[in-house]
Scaffold this motif. Sequence first.
Motif, short mmCIF file in Angstrom:
data_model
loop_
_atom_site.label_atom_id
_atom_site.label_comp_id
_atom_site.label_asym_id
_atom_site.label_seq_id
_atom_site.Cartn_x
_atom_site.Cartn_y
_atom_site.Cartn_z
N MET A 55 -14.00 66.49 -0.81
CA MET A 55 -13.31 67.59 -1.49
C MET A 55 -11.81 67.29 -1.51
N VAL A 56 -11.04 68.15 -2.18
CA VAL A 56 -9.62 67.90 -2.42
C VAL A 56 -8.78 68.84 -1.57
N SER A 57 -7.83 68.27 -0.84
CA SER A 57 -6.95 69.07 0.00
C SER A 57 -6.10 70.00 -0.86
N ALA A 58 -6.05 71.28 -0.48
CA ALA A 58 -5.28 72.27 -1.24
C ALA A 58 -3.83 72.35 -0.80
N CYS A 59 -3.49 71.66 0.29
CA CYS A 59 -2.11 71.70 0.79
C CYS A 59 -1.88 70.49 1.68
N ASP A 60 -0.62 70.23 2.00
CA ASP A 60 -0.31 69.20 2.99
C ASP A 60 -0.80 69.66 4.36
N VAL A 61 -1.48 68.78 5.07
CA VAL A 61 -1.94 69.10 6.43
C VAL A 61 -1.11 68.26 7.39
N ARG A 62 -0.41 68.93 8.32
CA ARG A 62 0.49 68.25 9.25
C ARG A 62 -0.06 68.28 10.68
N LYS A 167 4.14 64.29 15.81
CA LYS A 167 4.06 65.71 15.51
C LYS A 167 4.84 66.01 14.23
N GLY A 168 4.23 66.77 13.31
CA GLY A 168 4.87 67.10 12.04
C GLY A 168 4.55 66.13 10.92
N GLU A 169 3.94 65.00 11.26
CA GLU A 169 3.59 64.00 10.25
C GLU A 169 2.50 64.55 9.33
N VAL A 170 2.58 64.23 8.02
CA VAL A 170 1.54 64.66 7.07
C VAL A 170 0.31 63.79 7.27
N LEU A 171 -0.79 64.43 7.60
CA LEU A 171 -2.05 63.73 7.81
C LEU A 171 -2.83 63.56 6.52
N VAL A 172 -2.81 64.60 5.69
CA VAL A 172 -3.45 64.57 4.37
C VAL A 172 -2.52 65.25 3.39
N GLU A 173 -2.22 64.58 2.31
CA GLU A 173 -1.35 65.16 1.29
C GLU A 173 -2.15 66.11 0.38
N LYS A 174 -1.46 67.10 -0.13
CA LYS A 174 -2.07 67.99 -1.11
C LYS A 174 -2.55 67.15 -2.30
N GLY A 175 -3.75 67.44 -2.78
CA GLY A 175 -4.28 66.74 -3.95
C GLY A 175 -4.99 65.44 -3.64
N LYS A 176 -5.25 65.16 -2.34
CA LYS A 176 -5.99 63.95 -1.96
C LYS A 176 -7.44 64.32 -1.62
N ARG A 177 -8.35 63.46 -2.04
CA ARG A 177 -9.74 63.66 -1.64
C ARG A 177 -9.90 63.27 -0.17
N ILE A 178 -10.60 64.10 0.57
CA ILE A 178 -10.77 63.88 1.99
C ILE A 178 -11.82 62.78 2.21
N SER A 179 -11.44 61.75 2.94
CA SER A 179 -12.35 60.65 3.24
C SER A 179 -12.80 60.74 4.69
N ARG A 180 -13.73 59.86 5.07
CA ARG A 180 -14.17 59.83 6.47
C ARG A 180 -13.03 59.44 7.40
N ILE A 181 -12.09 58.60 6.89
CA ILE A 181 -10.94 58.23 7.70
C ILE A 181 -10.02 59.44 7.89
N HIS A 182 -9.82 60.22 6.82
CA HIS A 182 -9.04 61.45 6.97
C HIS A 182 -9.67 62.34 8.04
N ALA A 183 -11.00 62.46 8.00
CA ALA A 183 -11.69 63.32 8.98
C ALA A 183 -11.39 62.85 10.40
N GLY A 184 -11.42 61.54 10.61
CA GLY A 184 -11.13 61.01 11.94
C GLY A 184 -9.69 61.25 12.35
N VAL A 185 -8.76 61.05 11.43
CA VAL A 185 -7.35 61.27 11.73
C VAL A 185 -7.09 62.74 12.05
N LEU A 186 -7.66 63.61 11.25
CA LEU A 186 -7.50 65.05 11.49
C LEU A 186 -8.06 65.43 12.86
N ALA A 187 -9.23 64.90 13.18
CA ALA A 187 -9.85 65.20 14.47
C ALA A 187 -8.96 64.72 15.61
N SER A 188 -8.35 63.54 15.45
CA SER A 188 -7.51 63.00 16.53
C SER A 188 -6.30 63.88 16.80
#
Length: 420
Positions: A55-62, A167-188
């Motif tokens: 799916m597509v991120s609706a906002c920047d996730v930090r 801390k404060g770093e953008v993990l997923v940019e708005k408008g990017k499709r979430i990948s399995r790598i994004h999922a791992g980074v977000l979880a970390s």
Amino acid sequence: MSLCMYMKMMRNGLKKMGNNILTGISVEEAVQRLHNAISEIKRTEEKDIIEACGMVSACDVRANINVPPFSRSAMDGYALRAKETAGASDGSPVQLKVVGKVLAGRCFEGKADFGTAVRVMTGAMIPEEYDAVVKQEDTDCGTDYVLVRKEVEPFTNYSPEGEDIKKGEVLVEKGKRISRIHAGVLASAGVSDIEVKSPVRVALIVTGSELVYPGSELGKGQIYSSIQAVIGAFLKEVRAEIVYESVCADDKEKIKENIIIGIERADIVVTTGGVSVGEKDLMHDCLDEIGAKKLFYRVDIRPGTPAVGSILNKKPILSMSGNPYAATVNMDIYLREALCALTGCMDYRLKREKAYLAEDLKKIPKIRSFVRAYEEEGRVYIGNRLNMSSVIGNLRECNCYIDIPAGATALKGDVVEIMR
């Protein structure tokens, strides 16, 4: 009226929309018109990070924390002060008092005086007073006292707090499709749920009196609807949602009724069939009679030349070829771009690469052509040369298109542009 007269009248009627030329334009122009005419959907929803994949991120996730949140050891060994190992060697080891042991998931509760070390395991938290880790292989692995046989520099085998993510770093940019790598980074970083764009709602209308659903019994002159499966599977891959689906006979009133239902329920209507100039090619009349505004028709590309892009009630209608391969090309050009515009995510587009042609292209195309092919290790093969719009069986052996300009010769060893 003769077919020639009919085609002439159609061309004259469709060539202009105000001052806007409809026919004979490039793929790039058609795609740009389609993108500009579509409004991005505003619906969003919360999803857990695994369900959000695709799916597509609706906002920047930090990140709300540093990753790792503490300094940790990169090796099994001993945490110590690097300067206290000065001159250490096999012949002249440095002795330090071992004042504790720290396993991964634990912390040191004692006092790290000068002349001391703490036994640490990989991933264990390093006490603040120490600035390096010596590998256990460079010691005698002592328990009360340890002999260090190698001098180490500050921050050797030392992973500092925030080494991976700040801390404060953008993990997923708005408008990017979430990948399995994004999922791992977000979880970390401790993120469990994110806001994503709601799935694009699609109405899929396949026209043709000869078509039946797979699993049904074939009558005389009938065939199974394969392009419906191709488009449906693609939409599932990209997490779009088919909210209305129909196999519709070549009947003008039924086609119009299906399109209107699709416009009411979906963000985009996709139709196949009926876009050429045959007796049962009714899509042009249907679009005109329901008031759809055409954006393009007969783009300079083969296969799938007669595809139509239009807008009704601010929603796009993609009317694609009924031939399976042509419709697949239309899907990869126009439907992918429509998804980009609807979601604000450009990741749906095919990627372009360069490759060496492994064999001659025998036929020089009169218009720009997307030729099915197979790329491996930088070389692209045409393979089965059956390139008819109605044939998709050999797509099993293909993993890309070759984009061949009109009139271009393409010989073995030439660099060509591929898309996949």
